[in-house]
Scaffold this motif. Structure first.
Motif, mmCIF file in Angstrom:
data_model
loop_
_atom_site.group_PDB
_atom_site.id
_atom_site.type_symbol
_atom_site.label_atom_id
_atom_site.label_comp_id
_atom_site.label_asym_id
_atom_site.label_seq_id
_atom_site.Cartn_x
_atom_site.Cartn_y
_atom_site.Cartn_z
ATOM 1 N N ARG A 247 0.857 -1.186 0.000
ATOM 2 C CA ARG A 247 0.000 0.000 0.000
ATOM 3 C C ARG A 247 0.894 1.237 0.000
ATOM 4 O O ARG A 247 1.681 1.407 0.928
ATOM 5 C CB ARG A 247 -0.902 0.022 1.237
ATOM 6 C CG ARG A 247 -1.803 -1.173 1.329
ATOM 7 C CD ARG A 247 -2.932 -1.021 0.324
ATOM 8 N NE ARG A 247 -3.885 -2.107 0.498
ATOM 9 C CZ ARG A 247 -4.174 -2.978 -0.446
ATOM 10 N NH1 ARG A 247 -3.582 -2.916 -1.603
ATOM 11 N NH2 ARG A 247 -5.070 -3.912 -0.244
ATOM 12 N N PRO A 248 0.799 2.080 -1.008
ATOM 13 C CA PRO A 248 1.699 3.225 -1.112
ATOM 14 C C PRO A 248 1.302 4.391 -0.216
ATOM 15 O O PRO A 248 1.120 5.507 -0.669
ATOM 16 C CB PRO A 248 1.603 3.594 -2.587
ATOM 17 C CG PRO A 248 0.222 3.212 -2.962
ATOM 18 C CD PRO A 248 -0.091 1.972 -2.151
ATOM 19 N N HIS A 249 1.101 4.116 1.052
ATOM 20 C CA HIS A 249 0.792 5.174 2.004
ATOM 21 C C HIS A 249 1.872 5.182 3.079
ATOM 22 O O HIS A 249 2.365 4.140 3.477
ATOM 23 C CB HIS A 249 -0.566 4.947 2.665
ATOM 24 C CG HIS A 249 -1.706 5.131 1.731
ATOM 25 N ND1 HIS A 249 -2.088 4.153 0.845
ATOM 26 C CD2 HIS A 249 -2.532 6.183 1.525
ATOM 27 C CE1 HIS A 249 -3.116 4.590 0.143
ATOM 28 N NE2 HIS A 249 -3.402 5.819 0.539
ATOM 29 N N ALA B 10 10.035 6.584 0.429
ATOM 30 C CA ALA B 10 10.338 6.714 -0.993
ATOM 31 C C ALA B 10 11.514 5.840 -1.393
ATOM 32 O O ALA B 10 11.509 5.233 -2.462
ATOM 33 C CB ALA B 10 10.616 8.174 -1.343
ATOM 34 N N HIS B 11 12.512 5.716 -0.534
ATOM 35 C CA HIS B 11 13.664 4.878 -0.856
ATOM 36 C C HIS B 11 13.307 3.399 -0.811
ATOM 37 O O HIS B 11 13.854 2.610 -1.572
ATOM 38 C CB HIS B 11 14.843 5.215 0.061
ATOM 39 C CG HIS B 11 15.627 6.389 -0.434
ATOM 40 N ND1 HIS B 11 16.732 6.269 -1.229
ATOM 41 C CD2 HIS B 11 15.430 7.719 -0.273
ATOM 42 C CE1 HIS B 11 17.201 7.464 -1.532
ATOM 43 N NE2 HIS B 11 16.421 8.363 -0.955
ATOM 44 N N VAL B 12 12.388 3.014 0.063
ATOM 45 C CA VAL B 12 11.884 1.633 0.037
ATOM 46 C C VAL B 12 11.137 1.400 -1.275
ATOM 47 O O VAL B 12 11.310 0.373 -1.936
ATOM 48 C CB VAL B 12 10.968 1.353 1.248
ATOM 49 C CG1 VAL B 12 10.247 0.033 1.082
ATOM 50 C CG2 VAL B 12 11.773 1.359 2.534
ATOM 51 N N ASP B 13 10.315 2.357 -1.663
ATOM 52 C CA ASP B 13 9.523 2.223 -2.884
ATOM 53 C C ASP B 13 10.384 2.024 -4.125
ATOM 54 O O ASP B 13 10.084 1.171 -4.966
ATOM 55 C CB ASP B 13 8.647 3.467 -3.097
ATOM 56 C CG ASP B 13 7.577 3.626 -2.036
ATOM 57 O OD1 ASP B 13 7.303 2.658 -1.296
ATOM 58 O OD2 ASP B 13 7.023 4.737 -1.939
ATOM 59 N N ILE B 14 11.444 2.810 -4.272
ATOM 60 C CA ILE B 14 12.233 2.723 -5.501
ATOM 61 C C ILE B 14 13.014 1.418 -5.590
ATOM 62 O O ILE B 14 13.448 1.036 -6.663
ATOM 63 C CB ILE B 14 13.183 3.929 -5.688
ATOM 64 C CG1 ILE B 14 14.245 3.995 -4.597
ATOM 65 C CG2 ILE B 14 12.392 5.210 -5.780
ATOM 66 C CD1 ILE B 14 15.313 5.053 -4.842
ATOM 67 N N ARG B 15 13.169 0.713 -4.469
ATOM 68 C CA ARG B 15 13.880 -0.567 -4.476
ATOM 69 C C ARG B 15 12.933 -1.762 -4.645
ATOM 70 O O ARG B 15 13.383 -2.872 -4.830
ATOM 71 C CB ARG B 15 14.686 -0.737 -3.193
ATOM 72 C CG ARG B 15 15.785 0.292 -3.021
ATOM 73 C CD ARG B 15 16.834 0.232 -4.084
ATOM 74 N NE ARG B 15 17.466 -1.077 -4.051
ATOM 75 C CZ ARG B 15 18.121 -1.623 -5.061
ATOM 76 N NH1 ARG B 15 18.236 -0.985 -6.188
ATOM 77 N NH2 ARG B 15 18.657 -2.810 -4.949
ATOM 78 N N ALA B 16 11.631 -1.519 -4.571
ATOM 79 C CA ALA B 16 10.657 -2.608 -4.665
ATOM 80 C C ALA B 16 10.286 -2.841 -6.131
ATOM 81 O O ALA B 16 9.731 -1.952 -6.776
ATOM 82 C CB ALA B 16 9.416 -2.276 -3.858
ATOM 83 N N PRO B 17 10.579 -4.027 -6.670
ATOM 84 C CA PRO B 17 10.303 -4.265 -8.086
ATOM 85 C C PRO B 17 8.807 -4.273 -8.415
ATOM 86 O O PRO B 17 8.438 -4.062 -9.559
ATOM 87 C CB PRO B 17 10.923 -5.634 -8.356
ATOM 88 C CG PRO B 17 11.043 -6.273 -7.021
ATOM 89 C CD PRO B 17 11.200 -5.166 -6.017
ATOM 90 N N PHE C 244 6.585 -2.173 -7.028
ATOM 91 C CA PHE C 244 5.978 -0.906 -6.612
ATOM 92 C C PHE C 244 5.298 -0.255 -7.803
ATOM 93 O O PHE C 244 5.817 -0.263 -8.906
ATOM 94 C CB PHE C 244 7.038 0.039 -6.030
ATOM 95 C CG PHE C 244 6.463 1.362 -5.629
ATOM 96 C CD1 PHE C 244 5.671 1.467 -4.497
ATOM 97 C CD2 PHE C 244 6.661 2.483 -6.412
ATOM 98 C CE1 PHE C 244 5.101 2.673 -4.134
ATOM 99 C CE2 PHE C 244 6.108 3.697 -6.058
ATOM 100 C CZ PHE C 244 5.321 3.784 -4.915
ATOM 101 N N GLY C 245 4.144 0.367 -7.557
ATOM 102 C CA GLY C 245 3.397 0.963 -8.656
ATOM 103 C C GLY C 245 3.291 2.466 -8.606
ATOM 104 O O GLY C 245 3.852 3.165 -9.437
#
Length: 80
Positions: free
Chosen positions: A4-6, A20-27, A29-30
């Motif tokens: 969940r992108p919250h 945001a840094h976790v998000d950019i490393r998650a393949p 992530f949407g």
């Protein structure tokens, strides 16, 4: 279940940078919901290299979340 992108991105640049840094490393992530922050007071206390350009969120050039904190500026805004 997908991520969940919250996150508490509207609370401080520290929360946003970490997420945001976790998000950019998650393949898988949407998309990220972004609540813009940046009051005059918070911009005096925190410095960061994150921005939105042409609808895309940029985390800066560092390999890790980097958020500066000015303790002297923070002292101007005591917690009540």
């Amino acid at each position: 279940m997908p991520d969940r992108p919250h996150a508490a991105s509207d609370l401080s640049p520290i929360c946003l940078a970490a997420r945001a840094h976790v998000d950019i490393r998650a393949p898988n992530f949407g998309i990220r919901e972004y609540v813009e922050f940046g009051t005059e007071a918070s911009n005096q206390v925190f410095s960061y290299d994150m921005s939105v350009k042409e609808g895309m969120f940029h985390v800066g050039d560092s390999a890790r979340p980097v958020v500066g904190f000015d303790a002297d500026a923070a002292a101007k805004y005591p917690y009540n």
